[in-house]
Scaffold this motif. Structure first.
Motif, PDB file in Angstrom:
ATOM      1  N   ALA B 119      -0.152   4.869   4.047  1.00  0.00           N
ATOM      2  CA  ALA B 119       0.269   3.463   4.086  1.00  0.00           C
ATOM      3  C   ALA B 119       0.521   2.908   3.085  1.00  0.00           C
ATOM      4  CB  ALA B 119      -0.932   2.760   5.148  1.00  0.00           C
ATOM      5  N   THR B 120       0.261   3.149   2.343  1.00  0.00           N
ATOM      6  CA  THR B 120      -0.338   2.115   0.875  1.00  0.00           C
ATOM      7  C   THR B 120       0.787   2.696  -0.172  1.00  0.00           C
ATOM      8  OG1 THR B 120      -2.198   2.480   0.863  1.00  0.00           O
ATOM      9  CG2 THR B 120      -1.525   1.321  -0.888  1.00  0.00           C
ATOM     10  N   LEU B 121       1.067   3.875  -0.083  1.00  0.00           N
ATOM     11  CA  LEU B 121       2.148   4.756  -0.191  1.00  0.00           C
ATOM     12  C   LEU B 121       3.715   4.102  -0.097  1.00  0.00           C
ATOM     13  CD1 LEU B 121       2.238   8.115  -2.090  1.00  0.00           C
ATOM     14  CD2 LEU B 121       4.318   7.483  -0.308  1.00  0.00           C
ATOM     15  N   VAL B 122       3.875   3.799   1.354  1.00  0.00           N
ATOM     16  CA  VAL B 122       5.100   3.681   1.814  1.00  0.00           C
ATOM     17  C   VAL B 122       4.960   2.262   1.074  1.00  0.00           C
ATOM     18  CG1 VAL B 122       6.104   3.118   3.820  1.00  0.00           C
ATOM     19  CG2 VAL B 122       5.102   5.781   3.605  1.00  0.00           C
ATOM     20  N   GLU B 123       4.404   1.596   1.354  1.00  0.00           N
ATOM     21  CA  GLU B 123       4.161  -0.282   1.160  1.00  0.00           C
ATOM     22  C   GLU B 123       4.687  -0.718  -0.237  1.00  0.00           C
ATOM     23  OE1 GLU B 123       1.022  -1.777   1.883  1.00  0.00           O
ATOM     24  OE2 GLU B 123       1.600  -4.431   0.646  1.00  0.00           O
ATOM     25  N   TYR B 124       4.456   0.039  -1.110  1.00  0.00           N
ATOM     26  CA  TYR B 124       4.613   0.272  -2.692  1.00  0.00           C
ATOM     27  C   TYR B 124       5.736   0.623  -2.786  1.00  0.00           C
ATOM     28  CZ  TYR B 124       0.184  -1.172  -2.967  1.00  0.00           C
ATOM     29  OH  TYR B 124      -2.003  -1.716  -3.319  1.00  0.00           O
ATOM     30  N   PHE B 125       6.118   1.853  -2.385  1.00  0.00           N
ATOM     31  CA  PHE B 125       7.829   2.272  -2.846  1.00  0.00           C
ATOM     32  C   PHE B 125       8.381   1.455  -1.885  1.00  0.00           C
ATOM     33  CE2 PHE B 125       6.861   6.808  -3.339  1.00  0.00           C
ATOM     34  CZ  PHE B 125       6.050   6.897  -4.384  1.00  0.00           C
ATOM     35  N   CYS B 126       8.352   0.816  -1.325  1.00  0.00           N
ATOM     36  CA  CYS B 126       9.455   0.096  -0.436  1.00  0.00           C
ATOM     37  C   CYS B 126       9.424  -1.137  -1.088  1.00  0.00           C
ATOM     38  CB  CYS B 126       9.006  -0.548   1.578  1.00  0.00           C
ATOM     39  SG  CYS B 126       8.933   0.972   2.259  1.00  0.00           S
ATOM     40  N   ARG B 127       8.414  -1.880  -1.347  1.00  0.00           N
ATOM     41  CA  ARG B 127       8.516  -2.773  -1.851  1.00  0.00           C
ATOM     42  C   ARG B 127       8.871  -3.137  -3.369  1.00  0.00           C
ATOM     43  NH1 ARG B 127       2.847  -5.933  -0.529  1.00  0.00           N
ATOM     44  NH2 ARG B 127       4.275  -8.087  -1.604  1.00  0.00           N
ATOM     45  N   ALA B 128       8.779  -1.613  -4.256  1.00  0.00           N
ATOM     46  CA  ALA B 128       9.037  -1.639  -5.482  1.00  0.00           C
ATOM     47  C   ALA B 128      10.958  -0.874  -5.206  1.00  0.00           C
ATOM     48  CB  ALA B 128       8.575  -0.196  -6.466  1.00  0.00           C
ATOM     49  N   TYR B 129      11.872  -0.557  -4.563  1.00  0.00           N
ATOM     50  CA  TYR B 129      12.676  -0.406  -3.887  1.00  0.00           C
ATOM     51  C   TYR B 129      13.306  -1.558  -3.974  1.00  0.00           C
ATOM     52  CZ  TYR B 129      17.014   1.192  -2.292  1.00  0.00           C
ATOM     53  OH  TYR B 129      18.104   2.199  -1.958  1.00  0.00           O
ATOM     54  N   LYS B 130      12.432  -2.792  -2.786  1.00  0.00           N
ATOM     55  CA  LYS B 130      13.521  -3.659  -2.773  1.00  0.00           C
ATOM     56  C   LYS B 130      14.406  -4.225  -4.343  1.00  0.00           C
ATOM     57  CE  LYS B 130      12.674  -3.989   1.516  1.00  0.00           C
ATOM     58  NZ  LYS B 130      10.651  -4.773   2.445  1.00  0.00           N
ATOM     59  N   ILE B 131      13.048  -4.257  -5.200  1.00  0.00           N
ATOM     60  CA  ILE B 131      13.197  -5.263  -6.760  1.00  0.00           C
ATOM     61  C   ILE B 131      14.160  -4.094  -7.561  1.00  0.00           C
ATOM     62  CG2 ILE B 131      11.947  -4.993  -8.903  1.00  0.00           C
ATOM     63  CD1 ILE B 131       9.087  -5.889  -7.094  1.00  0.00           C
ATOM     64  N   ASN B 132      13.976  -2.491  -7.115  1.00  0.00           N
ATOM     65  CA  ASN B 132      14.390  -2.023  -8.112  1.00  0.00           C
ATOM     66  C   ASN B 132      15.038  -0.631  -7.691  1.00  0.00           C
ATOM     67  OD1 ASN B 132      15.645  -0.208 -10.429  1.00  0.00           O
ATOM     68  ND2 ASN B 132      14.460  -0.616 -11.979  1.00  0.00           N
ATOM     69  N   PRO B 133      16.204  -0.771  -7.150  1.00  0.00           N
ATOM     70  CA  PRO B 133      16.551   0.976  -6.713  1.00  0.00           C
ATOM     71  C   PRO B 133      16.886   2.163  -7.498  1.00  0.00           C
ATOM     72  CG  PRO B 133      18.069  -1.134  -6.833  1.00  0.00           C
ATOM     73  CD  PRO B 133      17.157  -1.247  -7.096  1.00  0.00           C
ATOM     74  N   ASN B 134      16.627   2.036  -9.015  1.00  0.00           N
ATOM     75  CA  ASN B 134      16.370   3.316  -9.976  1.00  0.00           C
ATOM     76  C   ASN B 134      14.941   4.189  -9.812  1.00  0.00           C
ATOM     77  OD1 ASN B 134      19.618   2.528  -9.575  1.00  0.00           O
ATOM     78  ND2 ASN B 134      19.458   0.764 -10.953  1.00  0.00           N
ATOM     79  N   ILE B 135      14.488   3.041  -9.291  1.00  0.00           N
ATOM     80  CA  ILE B 135      13.207   3.579  -9.927  1.00  0.00           C
ATOM     81  C   ILE B 135      12.828   5.075  -9.008  1.00  0.00           C
ATOM     82  CG2 ILE B 135      10.853   3.839  -9.416  1.00  0.00           C
ATOM     83  CD1 ILE B 135      10.665   0.823  -9.404  1.00  0.00           C
ATOM     84  N   LYS B 136      12.668   6.696  -9.599  1.00  0.00           N
ATOM     85  CA  LYS B 136      12.180   7.621  -9.826  1.00  0.00           C
ATOM     86  C   LYS B 136      10.830   8.048  -8.881  1.00  0.00           C
ATOM     87  CE  LYS B 136      15.365   9.817 -12.313  1.00  0.00           C
ATOM     88  NZ  LYS B 136      16.454   8.639 -12.401  1.00  0.00           N
ATOM     89  N   PHE B 137      10.849   8.146  -7.796  1.00  0.00           N
ATOM     90  CA  PHE B 137       9.563   7.780  -6.972  1.00  0.00           C
ATOM     91  C   PHE B 137       8.958   9.233  -6.805  1.00  0.00           C
ATOM     92  CE2 PHE B 137      12.138   4.901  -5.339  1.00  0.00           C
ATOM     93  CZ  PHE B 137      11.223   3.408  -5.692  1.00  0.00           C
ATOM     94  N   GLU B 138       7.563   9.434  -7.482  1.00  0.00           N
ATOM     95  CA  GLU B 138       6.905  11.212  -7.818  1.00  0.00           C
ATOM     96  C   GLU B 138       5.635  10.305  -6.997  1.00  0.00           C
ATOM     97  OE1 GLU B 138       8.802  13.282  -9.656  1.00  0.00           O
ATOM     98  OE2 GLU B 138      10.286  12.114 -10.452  1.00  0.00           O
ATOM     99  N   VAL B 139       5.092  11.774  -6.206  1.00  0.00           N
ATOM    100  CA  VAL B 139       4.018  11.665  -5.647  1.00  0.00           C
ATOM    101  C   VAL B 139       3.239  12.368  -6.497  1.00  0.00           C
ATOM    102  CG1 VAL B 139       2.751  12.094  -3.939  1.00  0.00           C
ATOM    103  CG2 VAL B 139       4.702  10.176  -3.067  1.00  0.00           C
ATOM    104  N   PHE B 140       2.287  12.561  -6.703  1.00  0.00           N
ATOM    105  CA  PHE B 140       1.194  13.545  -7.041  1.00  0.00           C
ATOM    106  C   PHE B 140       0.068  13.985  -5.850  1.00  0.00           C
ATOM    107  CE2 PHE B 140       1.704  12.796 -12.168  1.00  0.00           C
ATOM    108  CZ  PHE B 140       2.659  13.427 -12.155  1.00  0.00           C
ATOM    109  N   VAL B 141       0.425  14.559  -5.842  1.00  0.00           N
ATOM    110  CA  VAL B 141      -0.916  15.406  -4.273  1.00  0.00           C
ATOM    111  C   VAL B 141      -1.771  16.312  -5.400  1.00  0.00           C
ATOM    112  CG1 VAL B 141      -1.322  17.010  -2.434  1.00  0.00           C
ATOM    113  CG2 VAL B 141       0.987  15.478  -2.565  1.00  0.00           C
ATOM    114  N   HIS B 142      -2.963  15.288  -5.757  1.00  0.00           N
ATOM    115  CA  HIS B 142      -4.433  15.700  -6.516  1.00  0.00           C
ATOM    116  C   HIS B 142      -5.704  16.913  -6.052  1.00  0.00           C
ATOM    117  CE1 HIS B 142      -4.737  15.159 -10.943  1.00  0.00           C
ATOM    118  NE2 HIS B 142      -5.928  14.526 -10.630  1.00  0.00           N
ATOM    119  N   LYS B 143      -5.772  16.326  -7.155  1.00  0.00           N
ATOM    120  CA  LYS B 143      -6.972  17.041  -7.162  1.00  0.00           C
ATOM    121  C   LYS B 143      -6.964  18.627  -6.130  1.00  0.00           C
ATOM    122  CE  LYS B 143      -9.721  13.209  -7.235  1.00  0.00           C
ATOM    123  NZ  LYS B 143     -11.205  12.449  -7.406  1.00  0.00           N
ATOM    124  N   ALA B 144      -5.330  19.387  -6.437  1.00  0.00           N
ATOM    125  CA  ALA B 144      -5.164  20.928  -5.796  1.00  0.00           C
ATOM    126  C   ALA B 144      -6.376  21.652  -5.431  1.00  0.00           C
ATOM    127  CB  ALA B 144      -4.262  20.377  -5.924  1.00  0.00           C
TER     128      ALA B 144
END
Lengths: 311, 338
Positions: B119-144
C-alpha cells in the motif's frame, strides 16, 4: 609411508567445533554452517593433509552427558595417543566458569594419558563482540584459560606443554585461518628445511615474500619473509582471500590454477606448486616478467617435491 | 598519468571529480521502504564494503540520510527515508527532491507481511510520478535468501500483480515498474543495482557495442565494465549474463583489491592505480583478465585458453578499447553543452 595424527576437538555444545572443522576441511562457507546439527557422541573425520599425513579428527559432541562419558567410562579411549587437543570456548557463553571446569578436567585426563600432546584453545565466535571490545574480552578470557591450565598441570609436576596457546577466532573472518595455521604448523615435519629452501628460492627471484599453502585447506604451512612487512596478519588474510575465491571457482564447476595480481608497486604470483601445495611469490616490482617467474616455479617444484616425499 | 585522468574526469557526464561536479547533474537514487526492510544494510554492503554478517549491528535509521558516493564512477546520491517518515511531507521539500530523482527504489522485506508495504509503495510511486513522470521505478523484493525458490517467485508475482492493479486504479497510467529479487548474502543485490544503474547510463548502447567489438577481435567470451568500488557493472556485451560468471568476476575484483591492499598500497593509501591488472587461470582452460580503465573503472573479461601466449595481442586491443571508452564519454559531454 603415511602418518596418522589424532586430533581431539572438544568444547561446550554449540561452541562451533563442527562449523570450523567443516569450513577448514570440507569447503563449507560460513553461511552454510547454520544448517549443521549438534554432534552426537564423537564424529570421526579423516582428513588428508599435505598428501601423506592423515589427521584423524575426533569431533567430540559437547553436551554434558557426552562430556561426562568422555571423562569417565571412555576416558582411555578418548585421551590415549593424542597429538593435539583443540579446545573451543564460546566467547559469549553464559557459564564460562563451568566451561573452564570442564576444560580443566579434560586437560587433566589428557595429561595423564598423552603426556606429550599439544594444547590449543580457541576463544571462538569473536564476531559477536563489538569490534573495539574484542581485544579486551579476549585478554580476559585468555587469562582465565591459562589459570585453569596451570591448575590442571600443577599436580602432575612440570608439564610445560600444558601451558597452551590461545587464539581468538571467528568463522566470519581470517582469524580462523590464523588459529588453524598455527595448529598445523606444529604437525608438519621438516618445516625448517622448507623455510630455508623457500628463503633461498625467494632470494633468487628477488622476492619480498614466499608463502607455501596447503592445497586443500589453504592454510599457511611455511613462509619466508625476505623484507619486513608491517601487517602481521597478512598470511591469514591471504589464506582467507584465496580460499574464498577457490570456493567460488568450485561453484562454477571449475578449479583454480594460478593467480597473478599487479599494480605499480608489486606483483603477486599464486601458482600450483607441488602435489600438495600452492606457492605465493610477492615481488616488489609491477613489471616483472611472468614467464620468468613461472619457469623458476617449475624448476623449484622438483626440490620441494623431494622434501615432501622424504616425510 | 593521474592528472590526465583527472582532466578527462571533469569532461564526463557521470564525472569523476567532486570539485568540478555540477551538483544538479548527479543522478539521484532514492531508497525507500518500511522500517527494518534493509535499506541501510543495502547501502552499507554495496557502497561501503561492509560484510553482510556485520549488518546485524546496523542501527535503525532515525532521520533522512543523504549520502553522496563520490569515490565511485557513478556519482550517486542516495537519499534514505527512514521507514516511519513520509517523504511527501511538505516540510521535506518533496517537489525539489523528486524532480532531481532518476531512480526510485522501494525495498520490501519478502519475509515480512506484504500488504502494508505494498500500500505504501503504491501511494509513494503515484505521488512521485505526479511530481516527475520520468523517474525509473524499481522494487527490490529483499531478504529473498530466506525463502525457497518457489516462494521467491510467488512473492514477486504477488507483489507485481497487486502493484500493477492498484496503480492502474489510482492514476490510470500503466506505470513501468521493474522488480528484482535481492539479498545481501549473495551477489543478487549487486546484480540488481547494476541493472538500476545501467538504466541511468545514457551511453549504454555505445558501451555495449564497444564491448562486443572488443570481444570479437580478442576472442573473449564475456566482458564486463565494472565500477570497481561498488562491483556494479556499468555495461556488458550483448551476450546474456550468466550469474555465476558475473559472481566470479566480482570475486576476482575482491581478490585483486584485497591482495593489493596488503602488498601494493602507495603513500596516498591507494591500492588501485594505472598499472592494476590481474590474470587468473582456471583448470577448465579459461583465463580471466582484469585491466584498469580509469580511476574507477575496470574491464573484466573471460576467454578460452588455447595455449598460445597472446598477451601482446590483448594488450593492443585493450589499448584501443580504452581510447574508445574515453571518447564515448567526451563526445557525449560535448553534446550536453550544446
Amino acid at each position: 609411508m603415511s602418518s596418522k595424527r589424532k586430533v581431539l576437538l572438544m568444547g561446550k555444545s554449540g561452541s562451533g567445533k563442527t562449523s570450523m572443522r567443516s569450513i577448514i576441511f570440507a569447503n563449507y562457507i560460513a553461511r552454510d554452517c547454520s544448517r549443521l546439527g549438534p554432534t552426537i557422541e564423537v564424529e570421526h573425520a579423516h582428513v588428508r593433509f599435505l598428501g601423506n599425513m592423515v589427521l584423524h579428527l575426533w569431533d567430540c559432541g559437547g553436551q554434558e552427558s557426552f562430556m561426562e562419558n568422555f571423562l569417565m567410562s571412555q576416558k582411555d579411549q578418548i585421551f590415549k595417543n593424542v597429538q593435539v587437543l583443540i579446545y573451543v570456548f564460546d566467547v559469549e557463553s553464559r557459564e564460562f566458569e563451568k566451561d573452564l571446569r570442564y576444560y580443566q578436567s579434560c586437560l587433566e585426563a589428557l595429561l595423564q594419558n598423552s603426556p606429550n600432546a599439544q594444547v590449543f584453545c580457541l576463544i571462538h565466535k569473536m564476531d559477536l563482540i563489538e569490534e573495539d571490545k574484542r581485544d579486551e574480552t579476549f585478554k580476559k578470557r585468555e587469562a582465565d584459560v591459562l589459570r585453569y591450565s596451570e591448575l590442571a598441570a600443577t599436580p602432575l609436576g612440570e608439564r610445560s606443554n600444558a601451558v597452551c596457546q590461545c587464539f581468538k577466532s571467528s568463522i566470519w573472518d581470517e582469524t580462523l585461518y590464523k588459529a588453524w595455521s598455527a595448529i598445523v604448523y606444529h604437525l608438519v615435519p621438516n618445516v625448517n628445511t622448507m623455510e630455508d629452501k623457500l628463503a633461498k628460492f625467494g632470494n633468487v627471484l628477488e622476492a619480498t615474500e614466499v608463502i607455501l599453502f596447503e592445497r586443500a585447506t589453504f592454510l599457511v604451512i611455511a613462509h619466508a619473509v625476505l623484507s619486513p612487512h608491517k601487517d602481521p596478519h597478512r598470511f591469514e588474510k591471504v589464506s582467507n582471500i584465496i580460499k574464498q575465491f577457490k570456493l567460488s571457482c568450485l561453484k562454477m564447476g571449475s578449479k583454480l590454477d594460478s593467480i597473478q595480481v599487479r599494480n605499480s608497486r608489486f606483483t603477486a604470483f599464486i601458482d600450483t606448486f607441488t602435489q600438495n601445495t600452492y606457492v605465493m611469490i610477492v615481488v616488489p616490482d609491477g613489471k616483472v616478467s611472468a614467464p620468468m617467474i613461472t619457469m623458476n616455479v617449475k624448476n623449484a617444484r622438483k626440490v620441494f617435491e623431494a622434501i615432501e616425499t622424504k616425510q | 598519468m593521474d592528472s590526465d585522468l583527472d582532466d578527462d574526469g571533469d569532461d564526463l557526464r557521470y564525472g569523476i571529480d567532486e570539485e568540478y561536479d555540477y551538483p544538479d547533474s548527479r543522478p539521484t537514487v532514492i531508497l525507500m521502504g518500511h522500517k527494518r526492510s534493509g535499506k541501510t544494510s543495502i547501502r552499507k554492503v554495496v557502497f561501503q564494503k561492509m560484510s553482510p554478517n556485520e549488518t546485524m549491528f546496523v542501527e535503525s535509521t532515525a532521520r533522512i540520510t543523504r549520502d553522496t558516493i563520490c569515490s565511485s564512477f557513478i556519482n550517486f546520491e542516495t537519499i534514505e527515508f527512514p521507514g516511519q517518515m513520509c517523504p511527501f511531507d511538505d516540510s521535506l521539500d518533496p517537489i525539489g527532491i523528486f524532480q532531481k530523482c532518476e531512480a526510485l527504489l522501494f525495498i520490501i522485506d519478502a519475509q515480512a507481511e506484504l500488504q502494508e508495504p505494498i500500500a505504501t509503495l503504491v501511494e509513494y510511486f503515484c505521488r512521485a510520478y505526479k511530481i516527475n513522470p520520468n523517474i525509473k521505478f524499481e522494487v527490490f523484493v529483499h531478504k529473498a535468501d530466506g525463502l525457497t525458490e518457489e516462494a521467491r517467485v510467488e512473492t514477486k508475482f504477488n507483489i507485481y500483480h497487486q502493484v500493477k492493479e492498484t496503480i492502474k486504479d489510482q492514476i490510470e497510467v500503466d506505470l513501468q515498474v521493474t522488480y528484482h529479487l535481492t539479498s545481501i548474502y549473495d551477489h543478487s543485490i549487486f546484480e540488481a543495482f547494476s541493472k538500476v544503474v545501467q538504466n541511468l547510463v545514457k551511453q549504454l548502447p555505445t558501451l555495449e557495442r564497444l564491448l562486443d567489438v572488443f570481444n570479437q577481435s580478442s576472442k573473449v567470451t564475456k566482458s564486463f565494465l565494472f565500477d570497481i568500488l561498488s562491483k556494479i557493472y556499468i555495461a556488458t556485451d550483448s551476450e546474456p549474463v550468466e550469474m555465476n560468471i558475473y559472481e566470479l568476476c566480482c570475486d576476482m575484483i575482491d581478490v585483486t583489491l584485497d591482495l593489493s591492499s596488503i602488498y601494493g598500497v602507495g603513500e596516498n593509501g591507494a591500492n588501485y592505480d594505472e598499472n592494476s591488472q590481474a590474470i587468473i587461470r582456471l583448470k577448465s582452460e579459461q583465463v580471466m583478465y582484469l585491466r584498469q580503465v580509469n580511476k574507477h573503472l575496470a574491464l573484466v573479461f573471460i576467454m578460452k585458453e588455447d595455449g598460445n601466449e597472446k598477451v601482446g595481442f590483448i594488450d593492443h586491443n585493450f589499448g584501443v578499447f580504452k581510447q574508445g571508452i574515453e571518447q564515448v564519454f567526451r563526445v557525449k559531454n560535448r553534446g550536453l553543452h550544446f
